[in-house]
Write an enzyme that holds these catalytic residues in place. Structure first.
Site, short mmCIF file in Angstrom:
data_model
loop_
_atom_site.label_atom_id
_atom_site.label_comp_id
_atom_site.label_asym_id
_atom_site.label_seq_id
_atom_site.Cartn_x
_atom_site.Cartn_y
_atom_site.Cartn_z
CD GLU A 118 41.55 39.15 -9.88
OE1 GLU A 118 42.68 37.42 -9.94
OE2 GLU A 118 40.38 38.26 -9.26
N GLY B 26 40.81 34.33 -24.32
CA GLY B 26 40.85 36.13 -23.95
C GLY B 26 39.74 36.68 -22.67
N GLY C 292 39.84 35.99 -20.11
CA GLY C 292 40.32 35.63 -18.29
C GLY C 292 39.86 34.75 -17.60
CG LEU C 293 36.79 33.07 -18.20
CD1 LEU C 293 35.78 31.71 -18.78
CD2 LEU C 293 36.42 33.49 -16.66
CB SER D 99 47.38 30.49 -21.91
OG SER D 99 46.74 31.70 -21.38
CG ASP E 180 45.91 32.67 -14.24
OD1 ASP E 180 44.95 33.02 -12.81
OD2 ASP E 180 46.06 33.64 -14.93
#
Ligand code: GLA
Length: 386
Positions: free
Chosen positions: A34, A121, A123-124, A127, A171
């Site tokens: 992370e 929103g 965090g997965l 977008s 991502d």
């Protein structure tokens, strides 16, 4: 009805004919690694069985028209005249068109209907899923070769430069290049990838990846995220290297006393997290679920104490998960300051795990969590062709 069937049915009703194709791109969960991506380091995410489906057909002109079933709105723009409008999901689509054209791709217009099931929103990476579904759509109608790393880079550029969010490459890369049944070790400097399978439990049963949404949301996330990036850059500059990726643990220890305490903690997280991520990939290859779980637990402590990106609810969620029978390990996942944790759980006890975690988290926080048991899934793909 699946989302693929849904977008196909709505397209067929709207245009009076079946779509030429349906594309899909997934959201993701990061198992470990992370805030390492923008430090040129290593990440180990997997694409999940939630994503965005887009039914479409090519147009003869330069218009792109997309109807979102989730927002009940249609975005329309022209490829020869890209303009920023007010923010919203349409800007991600436009941003990908912009980045592709900037890179020299000749694009054709298309029209379609889309819908998704990545919670927004949380965090997965809803977008990134939208960006990669868009890239797939353009790749198909404009008939150029699919290069996953290139599409990820251009989608990231769209998000950085068109939408204005300063994210790393993780991502987009996993949404572009994920494979069913595997997580992906990504070298965020070279963009080389290596597929790694989920490890089985000792008794030979499978393990499950469980996403635990605290339902808390990151508040001033952009400023906190950008602040972390700056602190990491300052640390790299102190060591005289391009990125923290280039600092070994012994180099760090030799110099640690000369860093101010905040910079020291930030650098320590990134440098140790890179090692944990490489070790986690090895543990997965060695079918060692215990070691993977232990590394996830250590990663959480590092994010809590050194990188300081957890909140109370994330710490409670992780502690609750870690104490359940059959849980190998758990940590917060994604950007932090709210959102989700991820746990690795013995497949045979998943149902009991979900019930117990939900109940105990609610007891301690007063919040009802959302819990998703996820399958490692494929990256952006054409899922139907007519
Ligand atoms: C967000 C960003 C990623 C990555 C993570 C933290 O998800 O979009 O690029 O930096 O945070 O690991």
């Amino acid at each position: 009805m699946s989302l693929q069937e849904h977008v196909t049915a709505v397209f067929t009703e709207k245009y009076g004919t079946t779509p030429s194709l349906v594309v899909q791109a997934p959201g993701r969960v990061n198992l470990i690694g992370e805030h390492t991506d923008y430090n040129d380091g290593f990440v180990l995410p997997m694409a999940i069985d939630r994503g965005i489906w887009l039914a479409l057909r090519p147009r003869d002109d330069d218009q792109v028209s997309v109807h979102s079933l989730d927002f009940g709105v249609t975005a329309v723009f022209h490829l020869n005249d890209l303009q920023h409008t007010k923010s919203g999901w349409g800007e991600y689509i436009k941003g990908v068109a912009w980045a592709l054209q900037e890179a020299g791709y000749t694009l054709h217009g298309w029209e379609g209907v889309m819908a998704g099931n990545v919670p927004k929103g949380a965090g997965l990476s809803s977008s990134a899923a939208l960006e990669l579904a868009t890239a797939r759509a353009f790749q198909q109608v404009s008939r150029f070769a699919w290069d996953a790393a290139q599409m990820a880079k251009l989608s990231q550029k769209a998000e950085n430069k068109w939408v204005g969010v300063n994210c790393g490459i993780m991502d987009q890369m996993i949404s572009a290049a994920g494979e069913a049944d595997h997580a992906l070790l990504i070298d965020c400097r070279s963009l080389e990838t290596q597929l790694v399978p989920l490890p089985p439990a000792l008794d030979g049963s499978g393990t499950a990846v469980v996403i635990l949404d605290t339902t808390t949301r990151r508040g001033l996330v952009d400023s906190a995220y950008n602040e972390r990036r700056q602190q990491c850059e300052a640390a790299a500059a102190h060591f005289g290297v391009p990125a923290l990726r280039d600092v070994s643990i012994s180099e760090f220890l030799a110099e640690a006393d000369n860093l101010d305490p905040v910079t020291r903690r930030r650098a320590k997280h990134v440098i140790t997290e890179n090692l944990r991520t490489l070790n986690a990939a090895k543990a997965m290859q060695n079918a060692d679920a215990d070691l993977l779980g232990q590394l996830m637990n250590e990663s959480h402590i590092s994010m809590r104490d050194d990188f300081e990106i957890t909140n109370n609810e994330l710490n409670i969620m992780v502690a609750v998960a870690q104490t359940q029978r059959g849980c190998f390990g758990a940590r917060m996942t994604g950007g932090g300051f709210g959102g989700c944790a991820v746990a690795l759980v013995h497949e045979g006890v998943v149902d009991g795990f979900v019930t117990a975690v939900a109940q105990q988290y609610q007891q301690q926080t007063g919040l009802s969590p959302k819990i998703y048991v996820c399958q490692p899934s494929a990256g952006a793909a054409v899922v139907a062709h007519n």
